[in-house]
Design a protein around this motif. Sequence first.
Motif, PDB file in Angstrom:
ATOM      1  N   GLU A  41       0.822  -1.209   0.000  1.00 38.86           N
ATOM      2  CA  GLU A  41       0.000   0.000   0.000  1.00 38.86           C
ATOM      3  C   GLU A  41       0.857   1.261   0.000  1.00 38.86           C
ATOM      4  O   GLU A  41       0.530   2.244  -0.657  1.00 38.86           O
ATOM      5  CB  GLU A  41      -0.948  -0.007   1.198  1.00 38.86           C
ATOM      6  N   GLU A  42       1.983   1.203   0.723  1.00 36.34           N
ATOM      7  CA  GLU A  42       2.868   2.374   0.757  1.00 36.34           C
ATOM      8  C   GLU A  42       3.439   2.645  -0.634  1.00 36.34           C
ATOM      9  O   GLU A  42       3.455   3.794  -1.093  1.00 36.34           O
ATOM     10  CB  GLU A  42       4.003   2.148   1.756  1.00 36.34           C
ATOM     11  N   ASP A  43       3.895   1.589  -1.307  1.00 32.04           N
ATOM     12  CA  ASP A  43       4.424   1.749  -2.662  1.00 32.04           C
ATOM     13  C   ASP A  43       3.325   2.164  -3.631  1.00 32.04           C
ATOM     14  O   ASP A  43       3.564   2.945  -4.563  1.00 32.04           O
ATOM     15  CB  ASP A  43       5.061   0.437  -3.138  1.00 32.04           C
ATOM     16  N   ALA A  44       2.115   1.636  -3.415  1.00 33.89           N
ATOM     17  CA  ALA A  44       0.995   1.994  -4.283  1.00 33.89           C
ATOM     18  C   ALA A  44       0.689   3.479  -4.170  1.00 33.89           C
ATOM     19  O   ALA A  44       0.446   4.156  -5.182  1.00 33.89           O
ATOM     20  CB  ALA A  44      -0.243   1.172  -3.911  1.00 33.89           C
ATOM     21  N   ASP A  45       0.707   4.010  -2.951  1.00 28.66           N
ATOM     22  CA  ASP A  45       0.443   5.442  -2.758  1.00 28.66           C
ATOM     23  C   ASP A  45       1.475   6.281  -3.507  1.00 28.66           C
ATOM     24  O   ASP A  45       1.140   7.281  -4.153  1.00 28.66           O
ATOM     25  CB  ASP A  45       0.467   5.787  -1.272  1.00 28.66           C
ATOM     26  N   LYS A  46       2.735   5.863  -3.418  1.00 28.24           N
ATOM     27  CA  LYS A  46       3.806   6.604  -4.106  1.00 28.24           C
ATOM     28  C   LYS A  46       3.635   6.524  -5.623  1.00 28.24           C
ATOM     29  O   LYS A  46       3.803   7.525  -6.331  1.00 28.24           O
ATOM     30  CB  LYS A  46       5.171   6.039  -3.700  1.00 28.24           C
ATOM     31  N   LYS A  47       3.321   5.336  -6.110  1.00 27.53           N
ATOM     32  CA  LYS A  47       3.153   5.169  -7.558  1.00 27.53           C
ATOM     33  C   LYS A  47       1.947   5.955  -8.060  1.00 27.53           C
ATOM     34  O   LYS A  47       2.004   6.580  -9.129  1.00 27.53           O
ATOM     35  CB  LYS A  47       2.994   3.686  -7.904  1.00 27.53           C
ATOM     36  N   LEU A  48       0.850   5.921  -7.294  1.00 27.49           N
ATOM     37  CA  LEU A  48      -0.338   6.667  -7.687  1.00 27.49           C
ATOM     38  C   LEU A  48      -0.034   8.161  -7.763  1.00 27.49           C
ATOM     39  O   LEU A  48      -0.435   8.844  -8.716  1.00 27.49           O
ATOM     40  CB  LEU A  48      -1.477   6.402  -6.698  1.00 27.49           C
ATOM     41  N   ASP A  49       0.671   8.662  -6.761  1.00 23.23           N
ATOM     42  CA  ASP A  49       1.043  10.083  -6.778  1.00 23.23           C
ATOM     43  C   ASP A  49       1.884  10.420  -7.999  1.00 23.23           C
ATOM     44  O   ASP A  49       1.698  11.462  -8.645  1.00 23.23           O
ATOM     45  CB  ASP A  49       1.813  10.447  -5.503  1.00 23.23           C
ATOM     46  N   LYS A  50       2.818   9.519  -8.343  1.00 26.00           N
ATOM     47  CA  LYS A  50       3.697   9.761  -9.484  1.00 26.00           C
ATOM     48  C   LYS A  50       2.911   9.773 -10.792  1.00 26.00           C
ATOM     49  O   LYS A  50       3.102  10.653 -11.645  1.00 26.00           O
ATOM     50  CB  LYS A  50       4.776   8.678  -9.528  1.00 26.00           C
ATOM     51  N   LEU A  51       2.010   8.811 -10.951  1.00 20.59           N
ATOM     52  CA  LEU A  51       1.182   8.756 -12.164  1.00 20.59           C
ATOM     53  C   LEU A  51       0.283   9.983 -12.258  1.00 20.59           C
ATOM     54  O   LEU A  51       0.109  10.569 -13.339  1.00 20.59           O
ATOM     55  CB  LEU A  51       0.335   7.480 -12.175  1.00 20.59           C
ATOM     56  N   TYR A  52      -0.284  10.354 -11.130  1.00 24.74           N
ATOM     57  CA  TYR A  52      -1.210  11.498 -11.094  1.00 24.74           C
ATOM     58  C   TYR A  52      -0.502  12.781 -11.524  1.00 24.74           C
ATOM     59  O   TYR A  52      -1.062  13.603 -12.258  1.00 24.74           O
ATOM     60  CB  TYR A  52      -1.779  11.639  -9.679  1.00 24.74           C
ATOM     61  N   LYS A  53       0.747  12.958 -11.074  1.00 19.92           N
ATOM     62  CA  LYS A  53       1.500  14.182 -11.407  1.00 19.92           C
ATOM     63  C   LYS A  53       1.830  14.273 -12.889  1.00 19.92           C
ATOM     64  O   LYS A  53       2.081  15.360 -13.408  1.00 19.92           O
ATOM     65  CB  LYS A  53       2.782  14.242 -10.577  1.00 19.92           C
ATOM     66  N   ASN A  54       1.811  13.126 -13.579  1.00 22.93           N
ATOM     67  CA  ASN A  54       2.107  13.120 -15.019  1.00 22.93           C
ATOM     68  C   ASN A  54       0.877  13.416 -15.877  1.00 22.93           C
ATOM     69  O   ASN A  54       0.976  13.436 -17.097  1.00 22.93           O
ATOM     70  CB  ASN A  54       2.677  11.752 -15.431  1.00 22.93           C
ATOM     71  N   ILE A  55      -0.261  13.591 -15.227  1.00 23.78           N
ATOM     72  CA  ILE A  55      -1.512  13.823 -15.961  1.00 23.78           C
ATOM     73  C   ILE A  55      -1.919  15.286 -15.850  1.00 23.78           C
ATOM     74  O   ILE A  55      -1.844  15.878 -14.772  1.00 23.78           O
ATOM     75  CB  ILE A  55      -2.645  12.928 -15.400  1.00 23.78           C
ATOM     76  N   LYS A  56      -2.355  15.837 -16.957  1.00 21.35           N
ATOM     77  CA  LYS A  56      -2.883  17.201 -16.923  1.00 21.35           C
ATOM     78  C   LYS A  56      -4.328  17.151 -16.411  1.00 21.35           C
ATOM     79  O   LYS A  56      -5.221  16.661 -17.109  1.00 21.35           O
ATOM     80  CB  LYS A  56      -2.836  17.847 -18.304  1.00 21.35           C
ATOM     81  N   VAL A  57      -4.523  17.617 -15.186  1.00 21.78           N
ATOM     82  CA  VAL A  57      -5.833  17.555 -14.541  1.00 21.78           C
ATOM     83  C   VAL A  57      -6.351  18.961 -14.288  1.00 21.78           C
ATOM     84  O   VAL A  57      -5.642  19.806 -13.743  1.00 21.78           O
ATOM     85  CB  VAL A  57      -5.759  16.790 -13.199  1.00 21.78           C
ATOM     86  N   THR A  58      -7.571  19.203 -14.694  1.00 18.81           N
ATOM     87  CA  THR A  58      -8.217  20.484 -14.415  1.00 18.81           C
ATOM     88  C   THR A  58      -9.492  20.238 -13.625  1.00 18.81           C
ATOM     89  O   THR A  58     -10.036  19.127 -13.634  1.00 18.81           O
ATOM     90  CB  THR A  58      -8.554  21.237 -15.714  1.00 18.81           C
ATOM     91  N   SER A  59      -9.957  21.266 -12.952  1.00 16.07           N
ATOM     92  CA  SER A  59     -11.213  21.177 -12.196  1.00 16.07           C
ATOM     93  C   SER A  59     -12.246  22.081 -12.834  1.00 16.07           C
ATOM     94  O   SER A  59     -11.976  23.270 -13.080  1.00 16.07           O
ATOM     95  CB  SER A  59     -10.989  21.584 -10.736  1.00 16.07           C
ATOM     96  N   ALA A  60     -13.404  21.509 -13.122  1.00 14.77           N
ATOM     97  CA  ALA A  60     -14.472  22.285 -13.757  1.00 14.77           C
ATOM     98  C   ALA A  60     -15.220  23.124 -12.728  1.00 14.77           C
ATOM     99  O   ALA A  60     -15.257  22.788 -11.536  1.00 14.77           O
ATOM    100  CB  ALA A  60     -15.444  21.335 -14.458  1.00 14.77           C
ATOM    101  N   GLU A  61     -15.802  24.193 -13.191  1.00  9.43           N
ATOM    102  CA  GLU A  61     -16.646  25.022 -12.330  1.00  9.43           C
ATOM    103  C   GLU A  61     -17.898  24.241 -11.951  1.00  9.43           C
ATOM    104  O   GLU A  61     -18.503  23.555 -12.776  1.00  9.43           O
ATOM    105  CB  GLU A  61     -17.041  26.296 -13.075  1.00  9.43           C
ATOM    106  N   GLN A  62     -18.257  24.314 -10.666  1.00  7.09           N
ATOM    107  CA  GLN A  62     -19.440  23.589 -10.197  1.00  7.09           C
ATOM    108  C   GLN A  62     -20.713  24.307 -10.625  1.00  7.09           C
ATOM    109  O   GLN A  62     -20.902  25.491 -10.324  1.00  7.09           O
ATOM    110  CB  GLN A  62     -19.411  23.452  -8.674  1.00  7.09           C
ATOM    111  N   ILE A  63     -21.558  23.583 -11.335  1.00  7.45           N
ATOM    112  CA  ILE A  63     -22.815  24.151 -11.835  1.00  7.45           C
ATOM    113  C   ILE A  63     -23.962  23.295 -11.339  1.00  7.45           C
ATOM    114  O   ILE A  63     -23.963  22.065 -11.520  1.00  7.45           O
ATOM    115  CB  ILE A  63     -22.835  24.185 -13.374  1.00  7.45           C
TER     116      ILE A  63
END
Length: 562
Positions: A41-63
């Motif tokens: 689980e510790e390694d999974a958390d690190k890997k997930l964070d690494k993958l997430y940082k490589n993705i362009k993520v935006t947040s939409a306005e709440q409507i």
Amino acid sequence: MANKGKAFAILIVITIIVFGLVYLGITLTSNIGKTSTEVSEEDADKKLDKLYKNIKVTSAEQIKGQVDLDPVAVGDSLPDISKFGISVENTTDSYIEIFSSIEKSGTGIDGWLNEVANEFNKAGIQVDGKTVSVKIRNIASGTATDFIRSGKYIPDAFTPSNELWGEMVKAEGIQTELVTKRLVGNVPGIVSTKAKYDELVDKYGALNVKTVTDAIADNELAMGYTDPFASSTGLNFLVTTLQTFDNEDLLSDKAVQGFERFQANVPFIASTTIQMREAAKTGMLDAFVLEYQTFVNTADLKTGYVFTPFGVRHDSPLYALGDLPQFKRDIIKQFAEFVAQDKYQKLGNDKGFNGLEEYQSELEPVEGTLLTAAQKLWKEKKNGDKPVAAMFVADISGSMDGEPLNRLKESLMKGQKYLGRDNSIGLVSYSSNVTINLPIGKYDTNQQSMFVGAVDSLQAGGGTATFDGIVVAMKLLQEQMKLDPNVKPIIFVLSDGETNEGHSLKDIKGLIETYKIPVYTIGYNANIEALKSISSINEAASINADTDDVVYKISNLLNVQM
């Protein structure tokens, strides 16, 4: 001598190398099929964070969107009846149409009724001087009941797996005549591993629904069963289970409390029998429910498993529906008599039917309104004190533009009515990049309104980075699980095509295994083998849907899992 010594030394080195290669080969061969890529689980958390940082993520306005508070109308989500194929065509103008459950109107070993119906149509049978025939429509009992009860489509006759569905149709006020209690014999049962069967018999003296519910409540048995809204065996198991807690009142406080204790330790509820069988193959379940005809025809279950019957028999009763003219009623009766002939019952034997004839139903068919109430109870209590946190991952790539995206929106708008209020939901969408359209929040009226607004604002364009969308969904769920460790995470992916951008299945498979998040996939006119593979990791289902029936299929899926 020096040359001989040198040669001997070289031979030793070669021997060591060959031995090493052989050993390596044996090791690799012994691990064939062991495809688990689970990480800590510790390694999974690190890997997930690494993958997430490589993705362009935006947040939409709440409507906020306009919330529809009208109760669910099953008929509104049903597809056109043509989505359910005709397995036997009528051969004359004077005919009846019969809805038939799929274990007897399918193909091959499941095509018994089709073969008999074709013989009936060739027999030249006459009623009132006219040659008659039958049309068979292959449709699951629960779905057929939805069509009939909603009034969207009512055939002349109906042969579900068991009489429980007939009682539900009757309770809706639809004229229902039981023509025969049995077309062909079948029995539902609990299929358990031989080892677990012996263990429970040794402790309880027998294996039946009562001892099974006791064992599950005591966390001694990992068992799954099927959706009681759609599956004949699932509905039968639900009713039989409630009866074990109070055989006089299925909905008493005593029955409800007993069911809650039992359900708290049920690890798996399958949307379909196929999903249940696939989950059983993983070896993670000690027991599951299945019809006897399927059991005897499944090679994987021939050794190492024991079948224990329960509940109401599944003898395929035949009903006449609606205010039919006597002419059609006579055709139905002629067909029932034709099916009962020895030669056709022997054909049923050959296909796995008519086994366990000595088994008698443990309970009488339950009145239809009680069955509906039992389904409602199941919906309210099935998650116990473990609320679901669900992330919807929507494909908005360019290929989804137009009708596919419109149907995706419609399916989410109608499907969200099946979500329990104790659960939490969120929404991300993806094309080449990923957008967080709605962070996870408890499904109250405010969250529902923002979910509707988020779905309504989806627009298509760009590539297909499916696994990037799943990574973002996992990241949000991981954060939610840290806030509430008791929550049950689920991901629903809705897509029409294979990934062509971003991360791969290989990149994220180990994370899904570690976090044990079921990923349900719904393909729109697609063949998404990678998504099917990911759904199988944690016993989730992959649904092949087209734009005509996806609303109904998603509604059923959400009804079971949420």
